[in-house]
Design an enzyme around this catalytic site. Structure first.
Site, PDB file in Angstrom:
ATOM      1  N   HIS A 101      60.283 -89.581 -83.761  1.00 52.47           N
ATOM      2  CA  HIS A 101      61.608 -89.220 -83.302  1.00 52.47           C
ATOM      3  C   HIS A 101      62.205 -90.400 -83.039  1.00 52.47           C
ATOM      4  O   HIS A 101      62.033 -91.528 -83.029  1.00 52.47           O
ATOM      5  CB  HIS A 101      61.868 -88.212 -81.905  1.00 52.47           C
ATOM      6  CG  HIS A 101      61.056 -89.173 -80.659  1.00 52.47           C
ATOM      7  ND1 HIS A 101      59.884 -89.143 -80.532  1.00 52.47           N
ATOM      8  CD2 HIS A 101      61.811 -89.775 -79.827  1.00 52.47           C
ATOM      9  CE1 HIS A 101      59.706 -90.176 -79.270  1.00 52.47           C
ATOM     10  NE2 HIS A 101      61.066 -90.212 -78.883  1.00 52.47           N
ATOM     11  N   ASP A 103      65.337 -91.831 -80.282  1.00 50.55           N
ATOM     12  CA  ASP A 103      65.709 -91.064 -78.974  1.00 50.55           C
ATOM     13  C   ASP A 103      67.401 -90.681 -79.005  1.00 50.55           C
ATOM     14  O   ASP A 103      68.238 -91.212 -79.559  1.00 50.55           O
ATOM     15  CB  ASP A 103      65.816 -92.030 -77.707  1.00 50.55           C
ATOM     16  CG  ASP A 103      64.057 -92.686 -77.690  1.00 50.55           C
ATOM     17  OD1 ASP A 103      63.343 -91.894 -77.583  1.00 50.55           O
ATOM     18  OD2 ASP A 103      63.886 -93.845 -77.212  1.00 50.55           O
ATOM     19  N   HIS A 256      59.928 -93.874 -83.518  1.00 47.56           N
ATOM     20  CA  HIS A 256      58.697 -94.091 -82.691  1.00 47.56           C
ATOM     21  C   HIS A 256      58.116 -92.834 -82.568  1.00 47.56           C
ATOM     22  O   HIS A 256      58.447 -91.747 -82.519  1.00 47.56           O
ATOM     23  CB  HIS A 256      59.272 -94.793 -81.750  1.00 47.56           C
ATOM     24  CG  HIS A 256      60.106 -94.218 -80.428  1.00 47.56           C
ATOM     25  ND1 HIS A 256      61.400 -94.023 -80.846  1.00 47.56           N
ATOM     26  CD2 HIS A 256      59.760 -93.692 -79.343  1.00 47.56           C
ATOM     27  CE1 HIS A 256      61.850 -93.393 -79.768  1.00 47.56           C
ATOM     28  NE2 HIS A 256      60.905 -93.111 -78.973  1.00 47.56           N
ATOM     29  N   ARG A 271      61.494 -96.628 -68.958  1.00 49.74           N
ATOM     30  CA  ARG A 271      62.557 -96.822 -70.073  1.00 49.74           C
ATOM     31  C   ARG A 271      64.000 -96.941 -69.529  1.00 49.74           C
ATOM     32  O   ARG A 271      64.187 -95.920 -68.880  1.00 49.74           O
ATOM     33  CB  ARG A 271      62.522 -95.770 -70.977  1.00 49.74           C
ATOM     34  CG  ARG A 271      63.107 -95.981 -72.234  1.00 49.74           C
ATOM     35  CD  ARG A 271      62.869 -94.834 -73.147  1.00 49.74           C
ATOM     36  NE  ARG A 271      64.074 -93.770 -73.177  1.00 49.74           N
ATOM     37  CZ  ARG A 271      63.849 -92.406 -73.818  1.00 49.74           C
ATOM     38  NH1 ARG A 271      62.823 -92.076 -74.678  1.00 49.74           N
ATOM     39  NH2 ARG A 271      65.052 -91.892 -73.537  1.00 49.74           N
TER      40      ARG A 271
HETATM   41  C1  SIN Z   1      59.578 -92.694 -76.033  1.00 48.58           C
HETATM   42  O1  SIN Z   1      59.460 -91.732 -76.759  1.00 48.58           O
HETATM   43  O2  SIN Z   1      60.413 -93.181 -75.316  1.00 48.58           O
HETATM   44  C2  SIN Z   1      58.201 -93.013 -75.250  1.00 48.58           C
HETATM   45  C3  SIN Z   1      57.172 -93.952 -76.120  1.00 48.58           C
HETATM   46  C4  SIN Z   1      56.031 -94.611 -75.599  1.00 48.58           C
HETATM   47  O3  SIN Z   1      55.666 -94.010 -74.274  1.00 48.58           O
HETATM   48  O4  SIN Z   1      55.377 -95.176 -76.330  1.00 48.58           O
END
Ligand code: SIN
Length: 280
Positions: A101, A103, A256, A271
């Site tokens: 995805h 973000d 990612h 995050r």
């Molecule tokens: C996310 O999608 O923001 C999480 C990525 C992760 O935990 O590695």
């Protein structure tokens, strides 16, 4: 300008590790410019041993790039609503972000970038994969590029955060909300990066529901092709986390994927998400 940073690519397509800077420091404009340049050149950058990056320091660093997002469906950290604590407990089955995805593509103005900090890293597994959507676009035929250039796609959180969606089911430690009535927004399938002017694909399996003006059924074959093409190994890199490491990715041109291969262990990340602009 003499560089004070060491920038080492980790894969052909994208990703570079940067050393020689403490992100918790008050960065000079020259240091900031160098990090910003590396971010635009490599699409995702990594920093290790950032033990001083407290929640306040993480927000301070993130704010150099823009305003911070407060997630509409996931509760923020106590006292820091702009930070998400991404925690998977040893007994949790699902993980947050466990699918390709970009973000917040479900917003009218999706995220510019995300800055993820490793608080507690499992002894094995839990890596994050990234895929370069500029490289994925550039590898397409001229005919496909031309056709995609005329298309828009509909994005929404309604599926991913519905009762059956992975993000909403992952509620034990994340406190996600169900978003059945989440709004839909239309974005170009080929996005021009607002800072570099480079074109990249801007659809993703988590939040893109269909092409504008088409049914889901009509959209599915071409979306499936794009979803498979965009994650081809040649466009990817893989980051092995260590405690206090940081990954900062450009959501405008990267996907990612958080791997869920560390069952029985705890993983705790934090995050900050920087707001972006309307895709064009
Ligand atoms: C996310 O999608 O923001 C999480 C990525 C992760 O935990 O590695």
């Amino acid at each position: 300008m003499t560089s004070t940073l060491d920038i080492t690519p980790i894969a052909r397509a994208l990703g570079a590790e940067i050393s020689g800077v403490n992100l918790a420091d008050d960065l000079s404009n020259a240091q900031f410019d160098e990090i910003h340049r590396a971010f635009l050149d490599h699409h995702v950058i990594f920093f290790r041993d950032q033990a001083d990056l407290t929640p306040d320091a993480q927000k301070r660093f993130a704010r150099r790039f823009g305003t911070l997002n407060v997630h509409p469906y996931v509760k923020g950290m106590d006292g820091h609503p702009e930070l998400l604590e991404i925690i998977k407990e040893p007994e949790d089955k699902l993980n947050f972000g466990g699918g390709w995805h970009s973000d917040m593509s479900f917003l009218e103005e999706p995220a510019l970038g995300s800055i993820l900090y490793g608080v507690e890293i499992p002894a094995f597994g839990g890596d994050t994969l990234f895929a370069n959507q500029i490289a994925a676009y550039e590898a397409l035929s001229d005919g496909m590029k031309e056709m995609l250039g005329g298309l828009n796609a509909i994005h929404s959180a309604s599926r991913e955060y519905s009762a059956k969606g992975q993000s909403a089911q992952d509620r034990q430690s994340m406190q996600s909300e169900v978003a059945i009535d989440a709004p839909e927004f239309e974005h170009p399938v080929v996005r021009t990066h607002p800072e570099t002017g480079r074109k990249g694909l801007y659809v993703n399996p988590a939040f893109t529901l269909r092409f504008a003006g088409m049914t889901k059924r009509e959209s599915r074959p071409l979306l499936n092709f794009l979803f498979e093409h965009s994650r081809d190994e040649r466009f990817t890199c893989r980051f092995r986390w260590s405690q206090n490491a940081v990954a900062f990715w450009d959501n405008r041109c990267c996907w990612h994927y958080a791997l869920n291969d560390y069952q029985g262990q705890r993983r705790h990340m934090r995050r900050a998400t920087v707001n972006g602009d309307r895709p064009r």
